[in-house]
Design a protein around this motif. Structure first.
Motif, PDB file in Angstrom:
ATOM      1  N   GLY A  89     -14.825  13.233   8.412  1.00  0.00           N
ATOM      2  CA  GLY A  89     -14.408  13.260   7.022  1.00  0.00           C
ATOM      3  C   GLY A  89     -13.395  14.374   6.810  1.00  0.00           C
ATOM      4  O   GLY A  89     -13.334  15.334   7.578  1.00  0.00           O
ATOM      5  N   TRP A  90     -12.560  14.233   5.764  1.00  0.00           N
ATOM      6  CA  TRP A  90     -11.639  15.301   5.373  1.00  0.00           C
ATOM      7  C   TRP A  90     -11.854  15.611   3.912  1.00  0.00           C
ATOM      8  O   TRP A  90     -12.064  14.713   3.087  1.00  0.00           O
ATOM      9  CB  TRP A  90     -10.182  14.899   5.605  1.00  0.00           C
ATOM     10  CG  TRP A  90      -9.711  15.100   7.011  1.00  0.00           C
ATOM     11  CD1 TRP A  90      -9.566  14.160   7.977  1.00  0.00           C
ATOM     12  CD2 TRP A  90      -9.333  16.345   7.612  1.00  0.00           C
ATOM     13  NE1 TRP A  90      -9.119  14.723   9.147  1.00  0.00           N
ATOM     14  CE2 TRP A  90      -8.964  16.067   8.951  1.00  0.00           C
ATOM     15  CE3 TRP A  90      -9.257  17.657   7.157  1.00  0.00           C
ATOM     16  CZ2 TRP A  90      -8.543  17.040   9.837  1.00  0.00           C
ATOM     17  CZ3 TRP A  90      -8.828  18.645   8.033  1.00  0.00           C
ATOM     18  CH2 TRP A  90      -8.476  18.341   9.359  1.00  0.00           C
ATOM     19  N   THR A  91     -11.782  16.880   3.578  1.00  0.00           N
ATOM     20  CA  THR A  91     -11.987  17.329   2.198  1.00  0.00           C
ATOM     21  C   THR A  91     -10.815  18.183   1.757  1.00  0.00           C
ATOM     22  O   THR A  91     -10.329  19.029   2.511  1.00  0.00           O
ATOM     23  CB  THR A  91     -13.298  18.137   2.082  1.00  0.00           C
ATOM     24  OG1 THR A  91     -14.396  17.294   2.450  1.00  0.00           O
ATOM     25  CG2 THR A  91     -13.502  18.639   0.657  1.00  0.00           C
ATOM     26  N   TRP A  92     -10.354  17.920   0.526  1.00  0.00           N
ATOM     27  CA  TRP A  92      -9.266  18.698  -0.086  1.00  0.00           C
ATOM     28  C   TRP A  92      -9.791  19.294  -1.384  1.00  0.00           C
ATOM     29  O   TRP A  92     -10.353  18.591  -2.226  1.00  0.00           O
ATOM     30  CB  TRP A  92      -8.073  17.807  -0.390  1.00  0.00           C
ATOM     31  CG  TRP A  92      -7.404  17.188   0.795  1.00  0.00           C
ATOM     32  CD1 TRP A  92      -6.302  17.637   1.468  1.00  0.00           C
ATOM     33  CD2 TRP A  92      -7.769  15.954   1.452  1.00  0.00           C
ATOM     34  NE1 TRP A  92      -5.971  16.775   2.492  1.00  0.00           N
ATOM     35  CE2 TRP A  92      -6.843  15.741   2.507  1.00  0.00           C
ATOM     36  CE3 TRP A  92      -8.788  15.014   1.247  1.00  0.00           C
ATOM     37  CZ2 TRP A  92      -6.916  14.629   3.340  1.00  0.00           C
ATOM     38  CZ3 TRP A  92      -8.869  13.909   2.088  1.00  0.00           C
ATOM     39  CH2 TRP A  92      -7.938  13.731   3.122  1.00  0.00           C
ATOM     40  N   ARG A  93      -9.570  20.592  -1.571  1.00  0.00           N
ATOM     41  CA  ARG A  93     -10.022  21.258  -2.802  1.00  0.00           C
ATOM     42  C   ARG A  93      -8.799  21.759  -3.574  1.00  0.00           C
ATOM     43  O   ARG A  93      -8.002  22.535  -3.061  1.00  0.00           O
ATOM     44  CB  ARG A  93     -10.946  22.431  -2.487  1.00  0.00           C
ATOM     45  CG  ARG A  93     -11.477  23.149  -3.742  1.00  0.00           C
ATOM     46  CD  ARG A  93     -12.288  24.378  -3.368  1.00  0.00           C
ATOM     47  NE  ARG A  93     -13.525  24.034  -2.705  1.00  0.00           N
ATOM     48  CZ  ARG A  93     -14.667  23.768  -3.344  1.00  0.00           C
ATOM     49  NH1 ARG A  93     -14.717  23.829  -4.661  1.00  0.00           N
ATOM     50  NH2 ARG A  93     -15.752  23.462  -2.655  1.00  0.00           N
ATOM     51  N   PHE A  94      -8.701  21.315  -4.836  1.00  0.00           N
ATOM     52  CA  PHE A  94      -7.623  21.745  -5.722  1.00  0.00           C
ATOM     53  C   PHE A  94      -8.211  22.454  -6.939  1.00  0.00           C
ATOM     54  O   PHE A  94      -9.401  22.347  -7.228  1.00  0.00           O
ATOM     55  CB  PHE A  94      -6.790  20.538  -6.186  1.00  0.00           C
ATOM     56  CG  PHE A  94      -6.107  19.796  -5.071  1.00  0.00           C
ATOM     57  CD1 PHE A  94      -4.862  20.200  -4.608  1.00  0.00           C
ATOM     58  CD2 PHE A  94      -6.714  18.689  -4.475  1.00  0.00           C
ATOM     59  CE1 PHE A  94      -4.234  19.520  -3.573  1.00  0.00           C
ATOM     60  CE2 PHE A  94      -6.092  18.005  -3.441  1.00  0.00           C
ATOM     61  CZ  PHE A  94      -4.850  18.421  -2.988  1.00  0.00           C
ATOM     62  N   LYS A  95      -7.334  23.152  -7.647  1.00  0.00           N
ATOM     63  CA  LYS A  95      -7.730  23.800  -8.898  1.00  0.00           C
ATOM     64  C   LYS A  95      -6.613  23.612  -9.919  1.00  0.00           C
ATOM     65  O   LYS A  95      -5.467  23.325  -9.569  1.00  0.00           O
ATOM     66  CB  LYS A  95      -7.978  25.292  -8.681  1.00  0.00           C
ATOM     67  CG  LYS A  95      -6.713  26.068  -8.304  1.00  0.00           C
ATOM     68  CD  LYS A  95      -6.964  27.566  -8.233  1.00  0.00           C
ATOM     69  CE  LYS A  95      -5.648  28.320  -7.978  1.00  0.00           C
ATOM     70  NZ  LYS A  95      -5.843  29.793  -7.987  1.00  0.00           N
ATOM     71  N   ARG A  96      -6.967  23.741 -11.191  1.00  0.00           N
ATOM     72  CA  ARG A  96      -5.955  23.714 -12.247  1.00  0.00           C
ATOM     73  C   ARG A  96      -4.997  24.872 -12.048  1.00  0.00           C
ATOM     74  O   ARG A  96      -5.418  26.001 -11.809  1.00  0.00           O
ATOM     75  CB  ARG A  96      -6.624  23.804 -13.620  1.00  0.00           C
ATOM     76  CG  ARG A  96      -5.646  23.954 -14.779  1.00  0.00           C
ATOM     77  CD  ARG A  96      -6.377  24.058 -16.094  1.00  0.00           C
ATOM     78  NE  ARG A  96      -7.326  25.152 -16.136  1.00  0.00           N
ATOM     79  CZ  ARG A  96      -7.011  26.414 -16.349  1.00  0.00           C
ATOM     80  NH1 ARG A  96      -5.750  26.778 -16.541  1.00  0.00           N
ATOM     81  NH2 ARG A  96      -7.966  27.342 -16.404  1.00  0.00           N
ATOM     82  N   VAL A 149     -12.098  18.135  -6.251  1.00  0.00           N
ATOM     83  CA  VAL A 149     -12.375  18.033  -4.822  1.00  0.00           C
ATOM     84  C   VAL A 149     -12.319  16.565  -4.419  1.00  0.00           C
ATOM     85  O   VAL A 149     -13.026  15.732  -4.998  1.00  0.00           O
ATOM     86  CB  VAL A 149     -13.750  18.635  -4.455  1.00  0.00           C
ATOM     87  CG1 VAL A 149     -14.070  18.369  -2.982  1.00  0.00           C
ATOM     88  CG2 VAL A 149     -13.772  20.137  -4.726  1.00  0.00           C
ATOM     89  N   LEU A 150     -11.458  16.250  -3.438  1.00  0.00           N
ATOM     90  CA  LEU A 150     -11.284  14.892  -2.944  1.00  0.00           C
ATOM     91  C   LEU A 150     -11.794  14.804  -1.513  1.00  0.00           C
ATOM     92  O   LEU A 150     -11.681  15.757  -0.742  1.00  0.00           O
ATOM     93  CB  LEU A 150      -9.807  14.493  -2.990  1.00  0.00           C
ATOM     94  CG  LEU A 150      -9.135  14.552  -4.363  1.00  0.00           C
ATOM     95  CD1 LEU A 150      -7.660  14.183  -4.240  1.00  0.00           C
ATOM     96  CD2 LEU A 150      -9.831  13.627  -5.357  1.00  0.00           C
ATOM     97  N   PHE A 151     -12.317  13.618  -1.163  1.00  0.00           N
ATOM     98  CA  PHE A 151     -12.945  13.435   0.145  1.00  0.00           C
ATOM     99  C   PHE A 151     -12.655  12.034   0.663  1.00  0.00           C
ATOM    100  O   PHE A 151     -12.584  11.077  -0.108  1.00  0.00           O
ATOM    101  CB  PHE A 151     -14.452  13.639   0.007  1.00  0.00           C
ATOM    102  CG  PHE A 151     -15.261  13.244   1.215  1.00  0.00           C
ATOM    103  CD1 PHE A 151     -15.272  14.024   2.349  1.00  0.00           C
ATOM    104  CD2 PHE A 151     -16.023  12.070   1.202  1.00  0.00           C
ATOM    105  CE1 PHE A 151     -16.026  13.660   3.464  1.00  0.00           C
ATOM    106  CE2 PHE A 151     -16.773  11.705   2.303  1.00  0.00           C
ATOM    107  CZ  PHE A 151     -16.781  12.501   3.443  1.00  0.00           C
ATOM    108  N   GLN A 152     -12.464  11.944   1.970  1.00  0.00           N
ATOM    109  CA  GLN A 152     -12.373  10.647   2.638  1.00  0.00           C
ATOM    110  C   GLN A 152     -13.326  10.623   3.821  1.00  0.00           C
ATOM    111  O   GLN A 152     -13.314  11.539   4.656  1.00  0.00           O
ATOM    112  CB  GLN A 152     -10.943  10.374   3.132  1.00  0.00           C
ATOM    113  CG  GLN A 152      -9.991   9.942   2.051  1.00  0.00           C
ATOM    114  CD  GLN A 152      -8.682   9.400   2.595  1.00  0.00           C
ATOM    115  OE1 GLN A 152      -8.445   9.427   3.790  1.00  0.00           O
ATOM    116  NE2 GLN A 152      -7.843   8.895   1.713  1.00  0.00           N
ATOM    117  N   ASP A 153     -14.141   9.574   3.889  1.00  0.00           N
ATOM    118  CA  ASP A 153     -14.988   9.403   5.061  1.00  0.00           C
ATOM    119  C   ASP A 153     -14.288   8.464   6.040  1.00  0.00           C
ATOM    120  O   ASP A 153     -13.249   7.889   5.744  1.00  0.00           O
ATOM    121  CB  ASP A 153     -16.357   8.831   4.669  1.00  0.00           C
ATOM    122  CG  ASP A 153     -16.232   7.477   3.985  1.00  0.00           C
ATOM    123  OD1 ASP A 153     -15.089   7.001   3.775  1.00  0.00           O
ATOM    124  OD2 ASP A 153     -17.272   6.886   3.669  1.00  0.00           O
TER     125      ASP A 153
END
Length: 267
Positions: A253-260, A240-244
């Motif tokens: 803020g924006w949040t990106w959720r990835f998985k294997r 999970v990546l985030f930018q404030d």
């Protein structure tokens, strides 16, 4: 990996369930593990003295599941790399007419060269060979893989674009491949099947838990306002990546959720 093991066990049970009930009591007895190991030419060997690279092998024509330190393989011949030193148990589960026979072998590992430490190992694998990540579009109700969040808290959701029918300009078919080549870290992004891969060096700070992508190739970069992302979750299966301070007014803020890639959520 647990899903793979369950699949193996389920497949085995189905094989035996095909036998008529009256014949189940007449199945041959389980073979002796030592005699079976000799018959199938079982091989479990370190490729160098005390090494963590283990060569596994049995004759073709058998169904096998290898289990070693949580590493699974279903190949008759394979090479695996163990991650820690010490005495290790390698289990070879062989499907026979009488059922599954488990054969155990012990290997003493005294050297684990080129091991990548956690948490970076979660991102690029334990030997830097690389790992592919995709958008976690099957997480929860399918709307939580890209969202507007509070600038002070990634998991305080302000807006779910997907729930409103809005999609990222890059879509959600992107694949991110993180790897180590020599002493440098690289990210390769393919936004859609057949697209030209884009490559950038990246920097990983384990103390600050930040990820900096040198070139602007991050999928969804239309909503990423700087090169550095805060890593909020990183484990074997999730990123999970985030930018404030994002957005035109620098107040969201924006949040990106990835998985294997290949991992499935059991929602």
């Amino acid at each position: 990996m647990k899903n793979i093991i369950y699949l193996f066990i389920t497949t085995t049970l189905l094989l035996f369930s095909c036998d008529p009930i009256e014949n189940r009591d007449t199945l041959p007895p389980l073979e002796n593990p030592d005699k079976l190991a000799e018959a199938i030419n079982l091989k479990v060997e370190s490729t160098f003295p005390g090494g963590n690279i283990i060569a596994l092998g049995i004759d073709e024509g058998f169904q096998v599941h290898w289990d070693a330190e949580g590493i699974n393989s279903f190949k008759n011949k394979d090479t695996i790399r163990l991650r820690t030193i010490g005495e290790k148990t390698i289990i070879c589960n062989v499907l026979t007419k009488g059922g599954i026979v488990s054969i155990k072998r012990t290997i003493n590992v005294t050297s684990v060269p080129n091991l990548i430490e956690e948490p970076l190992a979660f991102l690029i694998d334990y030997f830097g060979d690389g790992k592919t990540w995709v958008y976690a579009t099957d997480f929860s109700n399918g709307t939580l893989h890209w969202f507007l969040s509070a600038p002070y808290a990634w998991d305080e959701i302000w807006w779910l674009p997907i729930a409103d029918g809005v999609v990222s300009e890059d879509g959600f078919q992107s694949e991110l491949f993180f790897e180590k080549i020599d002493d440098k870290l690289f990210l390769t992004v393919v936004n859609s099947p057949g697209d030209e891969p884009q490559v950038s060096e990246f920097l990983f700070n384990p103390e600050e838990m930040t990820l900096t992508i040198v070139e602007d190739i991050f999928p969804g970069m239309d909503h990423a306002y700087k090169d550095t992302f805060q890593i909020k979750i990183l484990n074997e299966n999730e990123l999970v990546l985030f930018q404030d301070g994002a957005g035109a007014a620098k107040n969201t803020g924006w949040t990106w959720r990835f998985k294997r890639k290949g991992y499935k959520y059991l929602n």
